[in-house]
Design a protein around this motif. Structure first.
Motif, short mmCIF file in Angstrom:
data_model
loop_
_atom_site.label_atom_id
_atom_site.label_comp_id
_atom_site.label_asym_id
_atom_site.label_seq_id
_atom_site.Cartn_x
_atom_site.Cartn_y
_atom_site.Cartn_z
N GLU A 45 0.82 -1.22 0.00
CA GLU A 45 0.00 0.00 0.00
C GLU A 45 0.85 1.27 0.00
O GLU A 45 0.35 2.35 -0.33
N LEU A 46 2.12 1.15 0.36
CA LEU A 46 3.01 2.31 0.37
C LEU A 46 3.52 2.65 -1.03
O LEU A 46 4.03 3.75 -1.25
N LEU A 47 3.40 1.70 -1.95
CA LEU A 47 3.89 1.91 -3.32
C LEU A 47 2.85 2.67 -4.12
O LEU A 47 1.65 2.41 -4.01
N PRO A 48 3.29 3.61 -4.95
CA PRO A 48 2.35 4.39 -5.76
C PRO A 48 1.58 3.51 -6.75
O PRO A 48 2.12 2.55 -7.30
N ALA A 49 0.32 3.84 -6.96
CA ALA A 49 -0.50 3.12 -7.94
C ALA A 49 0.15 3.23 -9.32
O ALA A 49 0.65 4.28 -9.70
N GLY A 50 0.16 2.12 -10.03
CA GLY A 50 0.73 2.09 -11.37
C GLY A 50 2.22 1.80 -11.42
O GLY A 50 2.79 1.65 -12.50
N SER A 51 2.86 1.73 -10.27
CA SER A 51 4.31 1.52 -10.26
C SER A 51 4.66 0.03 -10.32
O SER A 51 3.83 -0.83 -10.04
N GLY A 52 5.90 -0.23 -10.66
CA GLY A 52 6.44 -1.59 -10.68
C GLY A 52 7.71 -1.64 -9.86
O GLY A 52 8.54 -0.73 -9.94
N THR A 53 7.86 -2.68 -9.06
CA THR A 53 9.03 -2.83 -8.20
C THR A 53 9.53 -4.26 -8.32
O THR A 53 8.75 -5.21 -8.22
N VAL A 54 10.83 -4.42 -8.55
CA VAL A 54 11.47 -5.73 -8.59
C VAL A 54 12.50 -5.78 -7.47
O VAL A 54 13.35 -4.89 -7.37
N VAL A 55 12.41 -6.81 -6.64
CA VAL A 55 13.35 -6.99 -5.54
C VAL A 55 14.24 -8.18 -5.87
O VAL A 55 13.75 -9.28 -6.08
N ARG A 56 15.54 -7.93 -5.94
CA ARG A 56 16.52 -8.98 -6.24
C ARG A 56 17.29 -9.29 -4.95
O ARG A 56 17.88 -8.40 -4.34
N ALA A 57 17.26 -10.55 -4.55
CA ALA A 57 17.99 -10.98 -3.36
C ALA A 57 19.42 -11.32 -3.74
O ALA A 57 19.67 -12.05 -4.70
N MET A 58 20.36 -10.81 -2.98
CA MET A 58 21.77 -11.12 -3.16
C MET A 58 22.11 -12.35 -2.31
O MET A 58 21.34 -12.73 -1.42
N PRO A 59 23.25 -13.00 -2.55
CA PRO A 59 23.58 -14.22 -1.81
C PRO A 59 23.52 -14.08 -0.28
O PRO A 59 23.11 -15.02 0.41
N GLU A 60 23.87 -12.92 0.24
CA GLU A 60 23.85 -12.75 1.69
C GLU A 60 22.43 -12.75 2.28
O GLU A 60 22.26 -12.84 3.49
N ALA A 61 21.41 -12.69 1.44
CA ALA A 61 20.02 -12.75 1.91
C ALA A 61 19.69 -14.12 2.50
O ALA A 61 18.79 -14.24 3.32
N ALA A 62 20.45 -15.13 2.11
CA ALA A 62 20.20 -16.49 2.62
C ALA A 62 20.36 -16.57 4.13
O ALA A 62 19.64 -17.32 4.79
#
Length: 112
Positions: A74-91
Motif C-alpha cells: 500500500e506504500l507503493l504508488p498506484a501504477g508503479s512496478g518494483t522488482v526486488v533482487r535478493a543477493m547471496p547474503e540474503a540467505a
C-alpha cells in the motif's frame, strides 16, 4: 499475503522495470522501481537466483520477501512496478534485516 493481481508474471514486466527504472542497493537486496508500469495498481516481482542457495533456501527467502512486500504494497504508488533482487547474503539474513534493507531502498526510490 501478496494478492495475485499485484505480482509480476511476465519477463517483459520484469525487464521494463529493471531496464527502465531506478535502482537502489541496500544490504542484501537490490530494488528496482519504475513509476509507470501498470495502469491500475502497484505490481511487484522477486528475483531470487541460484547464487542465494539451493531450492529450499531460495524458497525460504522468497516467502519472507513476499510477506514483507505484502505489508508494504500500500506504500507503493498506484501504477508503479518494483522488482526486488535478493543477493547471496540474503540467505543468512533475518527477516528484520531484510525488512530494514527493503524499507531503506523503497524510501530512496519512491521519494525520488
Amino acid at each position: 499475503m501478496l494478492p495475485q493481481a499485484h505480482r509480476m508474471r511476465r519477463a517483459s514486466e520484469f525487464a521494463a522495470v529493471v531496464r527502465g527504472g531506478h535502482r537502489a542497493r541496500r544490504g542484501c537486496l537490490v530494488v528496482h522501481h519504475r513509476s509507470d508500469v501498470h495502469p491500475d495498481h502497484a505490481v511487484v516481482g522477486l528475483v531470487v537466483g541460484k547464487g542465494v542457495g539451493g531450492s529450499v533456501v531460495r524458497h525460504q527467502v522468497s516467502r519472507r520477501l513476499r510477506a514483507l512486500l505484502a505489508q508494504r504494497i500500500e506504500l507503493l504508488p498506484a501504477g508503479s512496478g518494483t522488482v526486488v533482487r535478493a543477493m547471496p547474503e540474503a540467505a543468512t539474513a533475518s527477516s528484520a534485516v531484510l525488512g530494514s534493507d527493503l524499507d531503506a531502498a523503497l524510501r530512496r526510490l519512491v521519494s525520488a
